[in-house]
Design a protein around this motif. Sequence first.
Motif, PDB file in Angstrom:
ATOM      1  N   SER A  73       0.849  -1.198   0.000  1.00 50.83           N
ATOM      2  CA  SER A  73       0.000   0.000   0.000  1.00 50.83           C
ATOM      3  C   SER A  73       0.882   1.244   0.000  1.00 50.83           C
ATOM      4  O   SER A  73       2.003   1.219   0.511  1.00 50.83           O
ATOM      5  CB  SER A  73      -0.940   0.014   1.207  1.00 50.83           C
ATOM      6  N   GLU A  74       0.358   2.299  -0.592  1.00 54.26           N
ATOM      7  CA  GLU A  74       1.038   3.594  -0.623  1.00 54.26           C
ATOM      8  C   GLU A  74      -0.026   4.682  -0.549  1.00 54.26           C
ATOM      9  O   GLU A  74      -0.963   4.690  -1.341  1.00 54.26           O
ATOM     10  CB  GLU A  74       1.847   3.770  -1.911  1.00 54.26           C
ATOM     11  N   GLU A  75       0.137   5.586   0.411  1.00 55.37           N
ATOM     12  CA  GLU A  75      -0.766   6.731   0.571  1.00 55.37           C
ATOM     13  C   GLU A  75       0.071   7.962   0.821  1.00 55.37           C
ATOM     14  O   GLU A  75       1.095   7.895   1.484  1.00 55.37           O
ATOM     15  CB  GLU A  75      -1.704   6.535   1.760  1.00 55.37           C
ATOM     16  N   GLY A  76      -0.403   9.101   0.295  1.00 54.30           N
ATOM     17  CA  GLY A  76       0.327  10.325   0.555  1.00 54.30           C
ATOM     18  C   GLY A  76      -0.327  11.537  -0.045  1.00 54.30           C
ATOM     19  O   GLY A  76      -1.411  11.466  -0.634  1.00 54.30           O
ATOM     20  N   ILE A 109       5.010  10.029   0.797  1.00 54.46           N
ATOM     21  CA  ILE A 109       4.266   8.787   0.636  1.00 54.46           C
ATOM     22  C   ILE A 109       4.554   7.865   1.820  1.00 54.46           C
ATOM     23  O   ILE A 109       5.715   7.563   2.109  1.00 54.46           O
ATOM     24  CB  ILE A 109       4.659   8.064  -0.676  1.00 54.46           C
ATOM     25  N   ASP A 110       3.505   7.433   2.507  1.00 56.46           N
ATOM     26  CA  ASP A 110       3.616   6.411   3.549  1.00 56.46           C
ATOM     27  C   ASP A 110       3.297   5.073   2.900  1.00 56.46           C
ATOM     28  O   ASP A 110       2.305   4.949   2.183  1.00 56.46           O
ATOM     29  CB  ASP A 110       2.630   6.690   4.689  1.00 56.46           C
ATOM     30  N   TRP A 111       4.140   4.078   3.142  1.00 57.89           N
ATOM     31  CA  TRP A 111       3.978   2.791   2.476  1.00 57.89           C
ATOM     32  C   TRP A 111       4.086   1.642   3.463  1.00 57.89           C
ATOM     33  O   TRP A 111       4.646   1.779   4.545  1.00 57.89           O
ATOM     34  CB  TRP A 111       5.013   2.634   1.348  1.00 57.89           C
ATOM     35  N   THR A 112       3.544   0.501   3.042  1.00 53.28           N
ATOM     36  CA  THR A 112       3.649  -0.751   3.791  1.00 53.28           C
ATOM     37  C   THR A 112       4.024  -1.853   2.817  1.00 53.28           C
ATOM     38  O   THR A 112       3.516  -1.888   1.690  1.00 53.28           O
ATOM     39  CB  THR A 112       2.307  -1.110   4.463  1.00 53.28           C
ATOM     40  N   ASP A 113       4.915  -2.732   3.244  1.00 52.49           N
ATOM     41  CA  ASP A 113       5.343  -3.851   2.402  1.00 52.49           C
ATOM     42  C   ASP A 113       5.552  -5.081   3.283  1.00 52.49           C
ATOM     43  O   ASP A 113       5.454  -5.001   4.507  1.00 52.49           O
ATOM     44  CB  ASP A 113       6.626  -3.490   1.647  1.00 52.49           C
ATOM     45  N   SER A 124       8.266   5.830   5.232  1.00 58.37           N
ATOM     46  CA  SER A 124       7.822   7.043   4.551  1.00 58.37           C
ATOM     47  C   SER A 124       8.894   7.458   3.559  1.00 58.37           C
ATOM     48  O   SER A 124      10.083   7.372   3.855  1.00 58.37           O
ATOM     49  CB  SER A 124       7.573   8.155   5.573  1.00 58.37           C
ATOM     50  N   THR A 125       8.463   7.895   2.394  1.00 62.73           N
ATOM     51  CA  THR A 125       9.381   8.304   1.330  1.00 62.73           C
ATOM     52  C   THR A 125       8.961   9.664   0.796  1.00 62.73           C
ATOM     53  O   THR A 125       7.767   9.906   0.572  1.00 62.73           O
ATOM     54  CB  THR A 125       9.369   7.277   0.178  1.00 62.73           C
ATOM     55  N   TYR A 126       9.937  10.548   0.613  1.00 63.66           N
ATOM     56  CA  TYR A 126       9.692  11.818  -0.063  1.00 63.66           C
ATOM     57  C   TYR A 126      10.019  11.631  -1.539  1.00 63.66           C
ATOM     58  O   TYR A 126      11.050  11.040  -1.880  1.00 63.66           O
ATOM     59  CB  TYR A 126      10.559  12.942   0.513  1.00 63.66           C
ATOM     60  N   ILE A 127       9.140  12.144  -2.418  1.00 60.26           N
ATOM     61  CA  ILE A 127       9.428  12.105  -3.852  1.00 60.26           C
ATOM     62  C   ILE A 127       9.134  13.464  -4.482  1.00 60.26           C
ATOM     63  O   ILE A 127       8.229  14.178  -4.053  1.00 60.26           O
ATOM     64  CB  ILE A 127       8.613  11.011  -4.594  1.00 60.26           C
ATOM     65  N   LEU A 128       9.924  13.798  -5.483  1.00 65.30           N
ATOM     66  CA  LEU A 128       9.644  14.922  -6.362  1.00 65.30           C
ATOM     67  C   LEU A 128       9.280  14.290  -7.702  1.00 65.30           C
ATOM     68  O   LEU A 128      10.083  13.567  -8.289  1.00 65.30           O
ATOM     69  CB  LEU A 128      10.850  15.846  -6.510  1.00 65.30           C
ATOM     70  N   VAL A 129       8.051  14.536  -8.125  1.00 57.62           N
ATOM     71  CA  VAL A 129       7.501  13.876  -9.302  1.00 57.62           C
ATOM     72  C   VAL A 129       7.417  14.855 -10.460  1.00 57.62           C
ATOM     73  O   VAL A 129       6.898  15.965 -10.310  1.00 57.62           O
ATOM     74  CB  VAL A 129       6.085  13.325  -9.000  1.00 57.62           C
ATOM     75  N   LEU A 130       7.929  14.451 -11.622  1.00 62.38           N
ATOM     76  CA  LEU A 130       7.665  15.146 -12.884  1.00 62.38           C
ATOM     77  C   LEU A 130       6.622  14.321 -13.612  1.00 62.38           C
ATOM     78  O   LEU A 130       6.742  13.100 -13.700  1.00 62.38           O
ATOM     79  CB  LEU A 130       8.922  15.244 -13.747  1.00 62.38           C
ATOM     80  N   GLN A 131       5.608  15.012 -14.128  1.00 59.67           N
ATOM     81  CA  GLN A 131       4.523  14.292 -14.776  1.00 59.67           C
ATOM     82  C   GLN A 131       4.142  14.979 -16.089  1.00 59.67           C
ATOM     83  O   GLN A 131       3.279  15.845 -16.124  1.00 59.67           O
ATOM     84  CB  GLN A 131       3.327  14.235 -13.836  1.00 59.67           C
ATOM     85  N   PRO A 132       4.790  14.602 -17.195  1.00 58.41           N
ATOM     86  CA  PRO A 132       4.343  15.122 -18.486  1.00 58.41           C
ATOM     87  C   PRO A 132       3.075  14.386 -18.911  1.00 58.41           C
ATOM     88  O   PRO A 132       2.961  13.172 -18.717  1.00 58.41           O
ATOM     89  CB  PRO A 132       5.521  14.797 -19.415  1.00 58.41           C
ATOM     90  N   VAL A 168       9.091   3.942  -4.360  1.00 63.02           N
ATOM     91  CA  VAL A 168       7.629   3.868  -4.437  1.00 63.02           C
ATOM     92  C   VAL A 168       7.239   3.854  -5.917  1.00 63.02           C
ATOM     93  O   VAL A 168       8.053   4.121  -6.795  1.00 63.02           O
ATOM     94  CB  VAL A 168       6.939   5.028  -3.689  1.00 63.02           C
ATOM     95  N   ALA A 169       5.978   3.556  -6.178  1.00 60.37           N
ATOM     96  CA  ALA A 169       5.512   3.351  -7.548  1.00 60.37           C
ATOM     97  C   ALA A 169       5.610   4.617  -8.404  1.00 60.37           C
ATOM     98  O   ALA A 169       5.538   5.735  -7.914  1.00 60.37           O
ATOM     99  CB  ALA A 169       4.076   2.854  -7.549  1.00 60.37           C
TER     100      ALA A 169
END
Length: 184
Positions: A73-76, A109-113, A124-132, A168-169
């Motif tokens: 699971s991933e939520e954020g 993003i908070d995740w469980t595995d 918990s993971t911090y991400i900087l997302v580029l989304q074209p 994360v995904a």
Amino acid sequence: MGKQLFLWCSLLVLGASHSVAQEAAIGVSLQAYPAGFIPTLNFEHPLHENTSLLFRLGANFTDRKDFSDVNISEEGDGFGGSVGFRKHFPSGTGKFVAGLNMDVWSMNIDWTDLGPADAPFSGSTYILVLQPWLEGGYFLPFKTSKSQIGLTLGFGRELNVVTSGEEVAQGFIGSISLQYMISL
């Protein structure tokens, strides 16, 4: 910090609209995708008769349920925005639009595995997302006002360009967006 940036950028967008008040539009949108939703404030600035630049500021809320191929699971959530180019095609009383956009999202993003022996662990993971992404849709004006409502479909790619923490995904994304714009 995120709230201050959001307020500052909102004031900048509204202030910039006064310099092109006859041609610009402001509005709001709600963009939904399979794992979340994105509410935004929008500012559209015409370049020529049938082209414009679109600026959006907003928040991104995600609950990836079982969409992630990386974690159970991933939520954020996070803040960000986008810059886009639109081409307008008048049709009937409204117009079709086609556009190319680039979003940038700063997200936590908070995740469980599952670990060894199927023992759950989380982080918990911090991400900087580029989304074209590409968009296409239709806007219909209201007869009694200078406003319009539009529905667009989007298709793009989510790329985690900065990751602080476990992976994360990321991947391809489709969306639908309901937009309300008011000409200034």
